[in-house]
Enzyme design. Sequence first.
Site, PDB file in Angstrom:
ATOM      1  N   ASP A  92      54.515  15.627 -21.881  1.00 62.62           N
ATOM      2  CA  ASP A  92      54.176  15.777 -20.477  1.00 62.62           C
ATOM      3  C   ASP A  92      53.620  14.540 -19.787  1.00 62.62           C
ATOM      4  O   ASP A  92      53.990  14.232 -18.668  1.00 62.62           O
ATOM      5  CB  ASP A  92      53.122  16.877 -20.307  1.00 62.62           C
ATOM      6  CG  ASP A  92      53.445  18.134 -21.075  1.00 62.62           C
ATOM      7  OD1 ASP A  92      54.491  18.191 -21.731  1.00 62.62           O
ATOM      8  OD2 ASP A  92      52.633  19.062 -21.023  1.00 62.62           O
TER       9      ASP A  92
ATOM     10  N   GLU B 243      46.152  19.847 -32.662  1.00 59.67           N
ATOM     11  CA  GLU B 243      47.354  19.637 -31.847  1.00 59.67           C
ATOM     12  C   GLU B 243      47.859  18.206 -32.027  1.00 59.67           C
ATOM     13  O   GLU B 243      49.056  17.958 -32.126  1.00 59.67           O
ATOM     14  CB  GLU B 243      46.993  19.917 -30.385  1.00 59.67           C
ATOM     15  CG  GLU B 243      48.141  20.053 -29.435  1.00 59.67           C
ATOM     16  CD  GLU B 243      47.654  20.441 -28.025  1.00 59.67           C
ATOM     17  OE1 GLU B 243      46.437  20.668 -27.851  1.00 59.67           O
ATOM     18  OE2 GLU B 243      48.496  20.499 -27.113  1.00 59.67           O
TER      19      GLU B 243
HETATM   20  C1  2M8 Z   1      52.015  20.953 -23.914  1.00 63.40           C
HETATM   21  O1  2M8 Z   1      52.572  21.345 -22.667  1.00 63.40           O
HETATM   22  C2  2M8 Z   1      52.053  22.440 -21.895  1.00 63.40           C
HETATM   23  C3  2M8 Z   1      53.014  22.697 -20.749  1.00 63.40           C
HETATM   24  O2  2M8 Z   1      54.263  23.007 -21.253  1.00 63.40           O
HETATM   25  C4  2M8 Z   1      50.675  22.172 -21.312  1.00 63.40           C
HETATM   26  O3  2M8 Z   1      50.184  21.060 -21.389  1.00 63.40           O
HETATM   27  O4  2M8 Z   1      50.087  23.113 -20.742  1.00 63.40           O
HETATM   28  C5  2M8 Z   1      52.977  19.920 -24.524  1.00 63.40           C
HETATM   29  O5  2M8 Z   1      52.383  19.269 -25.606  1.00 63.40           O
HETATM   30  C6  2M8 Z   1      54.287  20.602 -24.951  1.00 63.40           C
HETATM   31  O6  2M8 Z   1      55.089  19.722 -25.668  1.00 63.40           O
HETATM   32  C7  2M8 Z   1      54.036  21.831 -25.820  1.00 63.40           C
HETATM   33  O7  2M8 Z   1      55.245  22.491 -26.050  1.00 63.40           O
HETATM   34  C8  2M8 Z   1      53.039  22.781 -25.151  1.00 63.40           C
HETATM   35  C9  2M8 Z   1      52.632  23.939 -26.072  1.00 63.40           C
HETATM   36  O8  2M8 Z   1      52.259  23.448 -27.334  1.00 63.40           O
HETATM   37  O9  2M8 Z   1      51.851  22.076 -24.773  1.00 63.40           O
END
Ligand code: 2M8
Length: 470
Positions: free
Chosen positions: A177, A418
């Site tokens: 992102d 994460e």
């Molecule tokens: C993160 O993205 C989400 C939005 O999709 C967020 O920040 O709220 C990113 O690291 C993405 O790659 C990942 O799929 C998601 C859920 O782990 O989190």
Amino acid sequence: MQSAQDGNPVNDRLVAAAVQVLRDNDLGEITKPSPTLYPHQWLWDSCFIAIGLRHVDPDRATREILSLFRGQWTNGMLPHVIFSQSDVYYHAGPERWRTDLVTATAGGAETTGVTQPPMVAEAVVRVGEVLEPRARTDFYRAVFPGLVRYHSWMYRERDPWDNGLVTLVHPWESGMDNTPPWMRMTRQVTPWRVRALQAVNSDGVLDLLRRDSKEVPADERLSGADLFTLYRIIRELRDARYDMRRIMDTSVPLVQDVAFNAILIRANAHLVAIAEALDERLPAGLKRCMGRTPDAFRTLLRSGDSTFLNRDARAGTLIPGETVGGFLALYAGVLRADEAAHMAERIIQPRWWPRLGVASAPTDDAEFKPHCYWQGPAWVNMNWLIADGLDRYGLSELAGRIRRQTVEMVAAGGGMFEYYSPLDGQGVGSDHFSWTAALVIDLLAGSVTAPVPPQRPPAARVDPAGQSRP
Ligand code: 2M8
């Protein structure tokens, strides 16, 4: 769940902890990425999760993948999030997207209006590897029509210049992102109200309006100003009814993302293999589009070195700022052997591998932040993909080193985080993170896959037109 343990007590404890994370985040047919920060089903998360789950519960791994198709749109898109627990708060929930006004989904699920890196075909093949031949055929048959529709959608809807590269319309589609190049693009459309607050140093007030930054320390998330810019892009997409022809008339940044297209190249190869295994034909139009992506991908190569960059699709220019995504050219298999060797040398430079690798952004980028998710930290999924790609070129020593270091990083980090600071290994972001757990299981299980040789020899040199508009 079965056991994936290997007899080494340290590794066995790690696997047991990883299995526990997957169990705790299991919602029945899907696994949420983390307990509270990400409470629904994410597309590429479920793919990585299935790749780990296959070692402990192959049947559950197949269901993790099959469940993704209940969110498939009538036009073929697989959405980036399927909202799976209607009563659980998420800051970008269904009311922000209102995709129900635009499409139905195969299983009636509520979803977002964008996609995520197309890891599905990879996950299908990896899960298929551990199934008995008959179960594998049944599984392939169940996913094949949906996969064809998804890949067809990517080219039909998201390749408006018809040149073989897929264009993304929101940073969340990249999965990475807030990498510096994506943030450079999105900041071009920061809403004027937010700019006004920034001008008087008052944008901190935006943090009072958000809840995601209450879950983890604020410096591990986007700033309020950046987050509200992403919300603004969602609003524009919604107003354009998620229709690419209309989106092109908005101010939404359009990006040909290097990691996404690298994953697509590999996914296309998997799709061909799945079709062959089923003795099915792929639509001729889709095959033609897929065939062009490897050469088109090489237009993302910065002239003079082996660095692949994202392209601003409207301007037709490469966006300054390297990311770990560029190394996925290895995973795509589109490099010559000398280019792959050169890339391997770059990976181990201190700017990518200060103490731990591989950083998501190099330490000398002005936006580098060791604790802020895609602006610097090392990620287990990226390391997994890069190691796989290195193996394709016989660079197995470095592949092994990345895999070992990744497992050690998680073990030393004190939890399935994460992501990890590349400077000191501190685990950051959400704890109890599913894809970290799943891929640790996979890394410790050892590969059940022989390395896949590169697809075909690429063109001998870069087309200088690569710098121009596609
Ligand atoms: C993160 O993205 C989400 C939005 O999709 C967020 O920040 O709220 C990113 O690291 C993405 O790659 C990942 O799929 C998601 C859920 O782990 O989190």
